[in-house]
Design a protein around this motif. Structure first.
Motif, mmCIF file in Angstrom:
data_model
loop_
_atom_site.group_PDB
_atom_site.id
_atom_site.type_symbol
_atom_site.label_atom_id
_atom_site.label_comp_id
_atom_site.label_asym_id
_atom_site.label_seq_id
_atom_site.Cartn_x
_atom_site.Cartn_y
_atom_site.Cartn_z
ATOM 1 N N MET A 1 0.877 -1.142 0.100
ATOM 2 C CA MET A 1 -0.224 0.029 -0.022
ATOM 3 C C MET A 1 0.977 1.222 -0.091
ATOM 4 N N LYS A 2 0.540 2.122 -0.792
ATOM 5 C CA LYS A 2 1.374 3.392 -1.073
ATOM 6 C C LYS A 2 0.852 4.273 0.282
ATOM 7 N N ILE A 3 2.256 4.948 0.945
ATOM 8 C CA ILE A 3 1.788 5.872 2.113
ATOM 9 C C ILE A 3 1.689 7.095 1.665
ATOM 10 N N ARG A 4 0.699 7.754 1.993
ATOM 11 C CA ARG A 4 0.302 9.118 1.527
ATOM 12 C C ARG A 4 0.319 9.953 2.791
ATOM 13 N N HIS A 5 0.814 9.657 3.941
ATOM 14 C CA HIS A 5 0.470 10.328 5.126
ATOM 15 C C HIS A 5 1.064 11.934 5.050
ATOM 16 N N GLN A 6 0.615 12.896 5.971
ATOM 17 C CA GLN A 6 1.207 14.155 6.002
ATOM 18 C C GLN A 6 2.233 14.154 6.810
ATOM 19 N N LEU A 7 3.298 15.064 6.681
ATOM 20 C CA LEU A 7 4.617 15.417 7.546
ATOM 21 C C LEU A 7 4.121 15.651 8.951
ATOM 22 N N ARG A 8 3.021 16.115 8.966
ATOM 23 C CA ARG A 8 2.628 16.610 10.546
ATOM 24 C C ARG A 8 2.352 15.357 11.376
ATOM 25 N N GLN A 9 1.667 14.297 10.706
ATOM 26 C CA GLN A 9 1.441 12.844 11.451
ATOM 27 C C GLN A 9 2.676 12.267 11.978
ATOM 28 N N LEU A 10 3.799 12.541 10.840
ATOM 29 C CA LEU A 10 5.085 11.564 11.038
ATOM 30 C C LEU A 10 5.670 12.443 12.356
ATOM 31 N N GLN A 11 5.688 13.894 12.358
ATOM 32 C CA GLN A 11 6.310 14.523 13.298
ATOM 33 C C GLN A 11 5.677 14.115 14.776
ATOM 34 N N ILE A 12 4.297 13.943 14.813
ATOM 35 C CA ILE A 12 3.638 13.773 16.279
ATOM 36 C C ILE A 12 4.072 12.393 16.327
ATOM 37 N N PHE A 13 4.220 11.242 15.516
ATOM 38 C CA PHE A 13 4.590 9.976 15.727
ATOM 39 C C PHE A 13 6.001 9.860 16.277
ATOM 40 N N GLN A 14 6.919 10.628 15.511
ATOM 41 C CA GLN A 14 8.220 10.713 16.060
ATOM 42 C C GLN A 14 8.349 11.211 17.407
ATOM 43 N N GLU A 15 7.517 12.196 18.054
ATOM 44 C CA GLU A 15 7.533 12.654 19.086
ATOM 45 C C GLU A 15 7.085 11.814 20.286
ATOM 46 N N VAL A 16 5.798 11.039 19.923
ATOM 47 C CA VAL A 16 5.477 9.931 20.786
ATOM 48 C C VAL A 16 6.400 8.740 21.200
ATOM 49 N N VAL A 17 7.143 8.390 20.113
ATOM 50 C CA VAL A 17 8.249 7.415 20.150
ATOM 51 C C VAL A 17 9.287 8.017 21.044
ATOM 52 N N ARG A 18 9.635 9.070 20.833
ATOM 53 C CA ARG A 18 10.813 9.701 21.918
ATOM 54 C C ARG A 18 10.441 9.859 23.241
ATOM 55 N N THR A 19 9.123 10.407 23.538
ATOM 56 C CA THR A 19 8.574 10.594 24.759
ATOM 57 C C THR A 19 8.176 9.548 25.532
ATOM 58 N N GLY A 20 7.676 8.409 24.823
ATOM 59 C CA GLY A 20 6.875 7.361 25.101
ATOM 60 C C GLY A 20 5.547 7.539 25.887
ATOM 61 N N SER A 21 4.944 8.524 25.336
ATOM 62 C CA SER A 21 3.724 9.119 25.983
ATOM 63 C C SER A 21 3.041 10.158 25.124
ATOM 64 N N LEU A 22 1.594 9.758 24.995
ATOM 65 C CA LEU A 22 0.827 10.561 24.059
ATOM 66 C C LEU A 22 0.740 12.024 24.597
ATOM 67 N N SER A 23 0.545 11.856 26.160
ATOM 68 C CA SER A 23 0.274 13.154 26.752
ATOM 69 C C SER A 23 1.679 14.118 26.794
ATOM 70 N N LYS A 24 2.829 13.337 27.058
ATOM 71 C CA LYS A 24 4.085 14.147 26.995
ATOM 72 C C LYS A 24 4.384 14.770 25.507
ATOM 73 N N ALA A 25 4.137 13.760 24.456
ATOM 74 C CA ALA A 25 4.037 14.334 23.007
ATOM 75 C C ALA A 25 3.212 15.550 23.003
ATOM 76 N N ALA A 26 2.116 15.702 23.439
ATOM 77 C CA ALA A 26 1.403 16.750 23.360
ATOM 78 C C ALA A 26 1.650 17.823 24.003
ATOM 79 N N ARG A 27 2.375 17.797 25.246
ATOM 80 C CA ARG A 27 2.823 19.170 25.641
ATOM 81 C C ARG A 27 3.965 19.562 24.827
ATOM 82 N N ARG A 28 5.060 18.472 24.189
ATOM 83 C CA ARG A 28 6.267 19.178 23.658
ATOM 84 C C ARG A 28 5.691 19.790 22.602
ATOM 85 N N LEU A 29 4.514 19.265 21.875
ATOM 86 C CA LEU A 29 4.375 20.001 20.574
ATOM 87 C C LEU A 29 3.282 20.966 20.765
ATOM 88 N N GLU A 30 2.950 21.118 21.914
ATOM 89 C CA GLU A 30 1.865 22.158 22.311
ATOM 90 C C GLU A 30 0.644 21.935 21.592
#
Length: 315
Positions: A1-30
């Protein structure tokens, strides 16, 4: 399947991976936590598999997501590089500027000008190419070189031109009867051995015209192609030569210099042209570099009007 996701989604995914938490990623990304959760859910829908599972310790990557992380890191690194490249191009720092320069100015003058530019724009990429004036003229016209510094010649109609006149001086060997004269005139060169550039070179034609005007006999003992060769022959005592101020000053700096550099009358200029293509647009970096190049050439144009010595040329 061809991936056509937005860069913003990838940035959020990357931040969740780095912080290990949806809530921490949300705070870091405001962002709000629901916004982060929605972005991850949309990304999961596009890739076709779960990215995270909740356990007693929090959020963990699924096995498939572990493999995705490396690809996302590469994509985001490329995006960052693209941003930096765009900034550099916009500010005139990125991209390679190719400068073609005639041999006389290439060894010393042009590197000094380029060094001054790089002091202010250290991330720039410059290339100095040394060729004949004719070849540089053709390659600038074709857009292969961004800028050229050449001796003035015919057939420059496809180019934008800024002209400079470098007053030439006479290189006098130590064994010359003209040694000690503060100024040497065309009459003084009657039957005096001369070293000239090729017979069709502008300096040779102008010198012969000056001698002809005072009915002095032109006695050429050697023809050569470059001013540095001519001045080296003068130093060896072979003859006298009309030379450009840059070559003269550079030779005065040598430890083995045994010649004198004397003003010549009537004044004879070496005509220089700074050229750019009329049909190829200039890059931002080229526009930033041009004032440095013009300033460097203008300084030599001014210096050459004075009696040339190590002290006056260095000021």
């Amino acid at each position: 399947m061809k991936i056509r996701h937005q860069l913003r989604q990838l940035q959020i995914f990357q931040e969740v991976v780095r912080t290990g938490s949806l809530s921490k990623a949300a705070r870091r990304l405001e962002l709000s936590q629901p916004a982060v959760s929605t972005a991850i859910a949309n990304l999961e829908q596009e890739v076709g598999f779960l990215l995270f599972r909740r356990n007693r310790l929090g959020t963990e990557l699924t096995p498939e997501a572990h493999y995705l992380v490396e690809g996302v890191e590469k994509v985001m690194a490329s995006v960052k590089h693209l941003d930096e490249l765009s900034d550099g191009l916009r500010q005139g720092r990125a991209g390679k500027l190719i400068l073609g320069c005639m041999p006389g100015l290439s060894p010393t003058t042009m590197p000094e000008i380029m060094a001054n530019y790089l002091h202010d724009f250290p991330d720039s990429n410059l290339s100095l190419q040394t060729f004949s004036s004719t070849r540089i003229r053709d390659w600038v016209a074709e857009g292969q070189f961004d800028i050229g510094v050449i001796e003035v010649q015919d057939d420059l109609h496809e180019l934008e031109i800024s002209s400079f006149a470098m007053r030439m001086h006479l290189a006098v060997p130590a064994n010359s009867p003209l040694n000690g004269k503060p100024v040497i005139t065309a009459s003084d060169l009657d039957r005096i051995p001369l070293i000239t550039l090729d017979e069709h070179h502008q300096s040779t034609l102008k010198l012969k015209n000056a001698l002809r005007a005072v009915q002095a006999k032109c006695h050429v003992v050697i023809e050569t192609h470059l001013f540095p060769s001519a001045i080296t022959l003068v130093n060896a005592g072979v003859g006298h030569a009309l030379v450009d101020p840059v070559s003269a000053y550079n030779f005065l700096m040598r430890r083995d210099c045994g010649l004198s550099i004397v003003p010549f009358e009537p004044g004879i200029n070496l005509d220089i042209a700074l050229i750019t293509s009329r049909f190829h647009p200039l890059s931002r970096q080229c526009k930033h570099f041009l004032p440095y190049l013009v300033d460097g050439l203008e300084k030599w144009q001014t210096r050459a009007l004075q009696p040339l010595s190590v002290n006056t040329a260095a000021c």
